[in-house]
Write a protein that holds these residues in place. Structure first.
Motif, PDB file in Angstrom:
ATOM      1  N   ASN A 256      -5.104 -10.846 -10.996  1.00  0.00           N
ATOM      2  CA  ASN A 256      -4.662 -10.497 -10.469  1.00  0.00           C
ATOM      3  C   ASN A 256      -2.491 -10.832 -10.695  1.00  0.00           C
ATOM      4  N   THR A 257      -2.098 -10.973 -11.803  1.00  0.00           N
ATOM      5  CA  THR A 257      -0.575 -10.546 -11.542  1.00  0.00           C
ATOM      6  C   THR A 257      -0.768  -9.431 -11.224  1.00  0.00           C
ATOM      7  N   TYR A 258      -1.700  -8.290 -12.216  1.00  0.00           N
ATOM      8  CA  TYR A 258      -0.954  -6.763 -12.353  1.00  0.00           C
ATOM      9  C   TYR A 258      -1.234  -6.602 -10.157  1.00  0.00           C
ATOM     10  N   TRP A 259      -1.652  -7.286  -9.144  1.00  0.00           N
ATOM     11  CA  TRP A 259      -1.408  -6.883  -7.866  1.00  0.00           C
ATOM     12  C   TRP A 259      -0.470  -7.311  -7.145  1.00  0.00           C
TER      13      TRP A 259
ATOM     14  N   PHE B 237       2.452  -8.233  -8.802  1.00  0.00           N
ATOM     15  CA  PHE B 237       3.303  -7.469  -9.516  1.00  0.00           C
ATOM     16  C   PHE B 237       3.446  -6.176  -8.846  1.00  0.00           C
ATOM     17  N   ALA B 238       2.778  -5.530  -8.694  1.00  0.00           N
ATOM     18  CA  ALA B 238       2.690  -4.123  -8.158  1.00  0.00           C
ATOM     19  C   ALA B 238       2.864  -4.379  -6.935  1.00  0.00           C
ATOM     20  N   HIS B 239       3.102  -5.685  -6.005  1.00  0.00           N
ATOM     21  CA  HIS B 239       3.140  -5.901  -4.332  1.00  0.00           C
ATOM     22  C   HIS B 239       5.137  -6.082  -4.713  1.00  0.00           C
ATOM     23  N   LYS B 240       5.199  -6.657  -5.930  1.00  0.00           N
ATOM     24  CA  LYS B 240       6.630  -7.795  -5.312  1.00  0.00           C
ATOM     25  C   LYS B 240       7.643  -6.125  -5.960  1.00  0.00           C
ATOM     26  N   ARG B 241       7.130  -5.403  -6.987  1.00  0.00           N
ATOM     27  CA  ARG B 241       7.732  -3.949  -7.132  1.00  0.00           C
ATOM     28  C   ARG B 241       7.988  -3.039  -6.751  1.00  0.00           C
ATOM     29  N   GLN B 242       6.775  -3.060  -5.694  1.00  0.00           N
ATOM     30  CA  GLN B 242       6.978  -2.190  -4.322  1.00  0.00           C
ATOM     31  C   GLN B 242       8.391  -2.765  -3.997  1.00  0.00           C
ATOM     32  N   GLU B 243       8.092  -4.022  -3.226  1.00  0.00           N
ATOM     33  CA  GLU B 243       8.772  -5.103  -2.751  1.00  0.00           C
ATOM     34  C   GLU B 243      10.720  -4.966  -2.922  1.00  0.00           C
ATOM     35  N   VAL B 244      11.146  -4.546  -4.252  1.00  0.00           N
ATOM     36  CA  VAL B 244      12.396  -4.212  -4.465  1.00  0.00           C
ATOM     37  C   VAL B 244      12.606  -2.798  -4.264  1.00  0.00           C
ATOM     38  N   PHE B 245      11.752  -1.740  -4.899  1.00  0.00           N
ATOM     39  CA  PHE B 245      11.651  -0.512  -3.608  1.00  0.00           C
ATOM     40  C   PHE B 245      11.995  -0.256  -2.226  1.00  0.00           C
ATOM     41  N   PHE B 246      12.290  -0.617  -2.158  1.00  0.00           N
ATOM     42  CA  PHE B 246      12.212  -0.221  -0.006  1.00  0.00           C
ATOM     43  C   PHE B 246      12.952  -1.151   0.145  1.00  0.00           C
ATOM     44  N   ASN B 247      13.274  -2.039  -0.664  1.00  0.00           N
ATOM     45  CA  ASN B 247      14.571  -3.161  -0.573  1.00  0.00           C
ATOM     46  C   ASN B 247      15.581  -2.398  -0.747  1.00  0.00           C
TER      47      ASN B 247
ATOM     48  N   VAL C 200      -7.603  -2.186  -2.242  1.00  0.00           N
ATOM     49  CA  VAL C 200      -7.586  -2.164  -0.928  1.00  0.00           C
ATOM     50  C   VAL C 200      -8.198  -3.561  -0.738  1.00  0.00           C
ATOM     51  N   SER C 201      -9.300  -3.894  -1.407  1.00  0.00           N
ATOM     52  CA  SER C 201     -10.391  -5.171  -1.505  1.00  0.00           C
ATOM     53  C   SER C 201      -9.518  -6.491  -2.180  1.00  0.00           C
ATOM     54  N   GLU C 202      -8.550  -6.089  -3.221  1.00  0.00           N
ATOM     55  CA  GLU C 202      -7.386  -6.609  -4.456  1.00  0.00           C
ATOM     56  C   GLU C 202      -6.638  -7.287  -3.587  1.00  0.00           C
ATOM     57  N   PHE C 203      -5.578  -6.053  -2.862  1.00  0.00           N
ATOM     58  CA  PHE C 203      -4.924  -6.604  -2.226  1.00  0.00           C
ATOM     59  C   PHE C 203      -5.026  -8.056  -0.812  1.00  0.00           C
ATOM     60  N   LYS C 204      -6.252  -7.413  -0.478  1.00  0.00           N
ATOM     61  CA  LYS C 204      -7.502  -8.398   1.176  1.00  0.00           C
ATOM     62  C   LYS C 204      -6.989  -9.215   0.241  1.00  0.00           C
ATOM     63  N   ARG C 205      -7.745  -9.733  -0.892  1.00  0.00           N
ATOM     64  CA  ARG C 205      -9.172 -11.103  -1.327  1.00  0.00           C
ATOM     65  C   ARG C 205      -7.441 -11.205  -1.616  1.00  0.00           C
ATOM     66  N   MET C 206      -6.075 -11.088  -2.175  1.00  0.00           N
ATOM     67  CA  MET C 206      -5.454 -12.150  -2.696  1.00  0.00           C
ATOM     68  C   MET C 206      -3.815 -11.875  -1.333  1.00  0.00           C
ATOM     69  N   ASN C 207      -4.439 -11.846  -0.155  1.00  0.00           N
ATOM     70  CA  ASN C 207      -4.057 -12.325   0.791  1.00  0.00           C
ATOM     71  C   ASN C 207      -2.482 -11.752   1.232  1.00  0.00           C
ATOM     72  N   ILE C 208      -2.449  -9.857   0.154  1.00  0.00           N
ATOM     73  CA  ILE C 208      -0.892  -9.740  -0.192  1.00  0.00           C
ATOM     74  C   ILE C 208      -0.905  -8.179   0.722  1.00  0.00           C
ATOM     75  N   ASN C 209       0.268  -8.174   1.715  1.00  0.00           N
ATOM     76  CA  ASN C 209       0.013  -7.468   2.193  1.00  0.00           C
ATOM     77  C   ASN C 209       1.307  -6.065   1.643  1.00  0.00           C
ATOM     78  N   PHE C 210       0.547  -5.287   0.600  1.00  0.00           N
ATOM     79  CA  PHE C 210       1.268  -4.451   0.131  1.00  0.00           C
ATOM     80  C   PHE C 210       1.064  -2.960   0.961  1.00  0.00           C
ATOM     81  N   SER C 211       2.686  -2.219   0.761  1.00  0.00           N
ATOM     82  CA  SER C 211       3.608  -1.818   1.664  1.00  0.00           C
ATOM     83  C   SER C 211       3.248  -0.656   0.609  1.00  0.00           C
ATOM     84  N   ASP C 212       2.760   0.671   0.529  1.00  0.00           N
ATOM     85  CA  ASP C 212       2.115   1.597   0.065  1.00  0.00           C
ATOM     86  C   ASP C 212       3.317   2.793   0.209  1.00  0.00           C
ATOM     87  N   LEU C 213       2.791   3.874  -0.807  1.00  0.00           N
ATOM     88  CA  LEU C 213       4.109   5.188  -0.165  1.00  0.00           C
ATOM     89  C   LEU C 213       4.366   5.480   1.174  1.00  0.00           C
ATOM     90  N   TRP C 214       4.741   4.968   2.265  1.00  0.00           N
ATOM     91  CA  TRP C 214       4.230   5.820   3.442  1.00  0.00           C
ATOM     92  C   TRP C 214       2.726   6.816   3.542  1.00  0.00           C
TER      93      TRP C 214
END
Length: 329
Positions: free
Chosen positions: A17-20, A22-32, A248-262
């Motif tokens: 769970n932390t894997y997903w 982390f991916a979300h939070k680190r990508q948020e830092v990138f866009f921020n 895709v299914s893991e981000f959905k399961r965890m209710n994470i709105n992941f911002s991919d790379l365009w």
């Protein structure tokens, strides 16, 4: 990428769970950072320690490679391959700039061992490190005989060039074939051979999908150990493919709105890197869950780099027009 279907699936731990997350939070830092927000993250671990981007090609060194080494102008296949391997051997922007300041135009056509050795030795004698700390580079002394590591690596690059490795790579039919071509050379184990394969694949020399092949490095093996209590009948590379297929299914399961790379999803190299980064992150987030190495601390602290990056990716990815539109807003 082949869909991984086996009888006994890996059993996930809480770190998966932390894997997903982390991916979300680190990508948020990138866009921020791109949006120049004052607060990049509220995550205490990300604030304190250094972690690479969720997407490998977004890292500062990869961006420099893509923009300043590969695509700054047109080169012959030999010169382009030489530039990539010289840069990645040291994997340090400052070292490249030192070489470039003397050579002006770094290419195989004007390479001279004595000159490169002199430039690098003088830089070292001033108290500078010529290698990045990101990779552990073996000395190569047993293969080439020099006491100074960089001299052995220059000879290794010469060997690749004299073997016309760039031509062999251009004739490769798969990404794994490119990896195996690199692995034939002394000092290049699985990890470095895979990293070099991905770096060359950014260029015009070859054009394979990053979903075709993956090879886990030591850090990724640690991360996989923490994310799964049992691998079932999966091999390590199968686990990375399995994880990548689930994004895709893991981000959905965890209710994470992941911002991919365009619009570009995480690829196998990105998922491999994320396992490495989650290994580090979980040393603080999940100190009770042990990996293979037994490491308990994160060495590198986060230090803000104010040098702005105008993100730009290999044109064959068809992302750059999307980025331009974002900057126009």
């Amino acid at each position: 990428m082949d869909i991984v279907i086996k009888k006994s699936k890996p059993k996930k731990s809480i770190v998966f769970n932390t894997y997903w997350e982390f991916a979300h939070k680190r990508q948020e830092v990138f866009f921020n950072k791109i949006k120049k927000k004052n607060v990049l993250t509220n995550d205490k671990i990300l604030k304190k320690y250094k972690f690479t981007n969720a997407y490998r090609a977004s890292d500062r060194v990869s961006q420099f490679l893509i923009q300043n080494v590969i695509y700054n102008k047109e080169y012959s296949p030999a010169d382009l391959f030489f530039r990539i391997i010289i840069f990645k051997t040291f994997n340090k922007i400052e070292t490249w700039k030192v070489l470039q300041n003397t050579m002006n135009d770094i290419r195989w056509g004007n390479y001279d061992f004595k000159l490169y050795d002199t430039i690098l030795t003088n830089h070292m004698n001033k108290g500078n490190s010529i290698y990045s700390g990101a990779y552990i580079m073996t000395s190569g002394k047993s293969s080439f005989g020099y006491s100074k590591k960089h001299r052995n690596h220059l000879r290794l690059i010469e060997l690749m060039m004299k073997d016309a490795l760039h031509e062999k790579i251009q004739n490769a039919t798969t990404l794994e074939d490119v990896f195996n071509q690199f692995k034939d050379y002394p000092t290049l184990g699985d990890f470095l051979a895979y990293q070099y394969t991905i770096d060359v694949n950014y260029s015009t020399l070859i054009d394979f999908s990053e979903m075709d092949f993956v090879m886990p490095g030591p850090g990724a093996k640690d991360g996989i150990k923490k994310c799964f209590v049992d691998l079932g009948d999966y091999q390590l590379n199968d686990v990375i493919k399995y994880t990548c297929n689930l994004q895709v299914s893991e981000f959905k399961r965890m209710n994470i709105n992941f911002s991919d790379l365009w619009g570009r999803s995480l690829s196998l190299i990105d998922c491999q890197n994320l396992f490495c980064e989650v290994d580090k992150y979980s040393r603080v987030a999940h100190p009770n869950i042990k990996g293979i190495s037994g490491r308990t601390r994160i060495k590198q602290k986060y230090n803000s780099n104010n040098e702005e990056i105008n993100y730009w990716y290999p044109p064959k990815w068809s992302l750059n027009h999307k980025i331009e539109k974002m900057y126009e807003k």
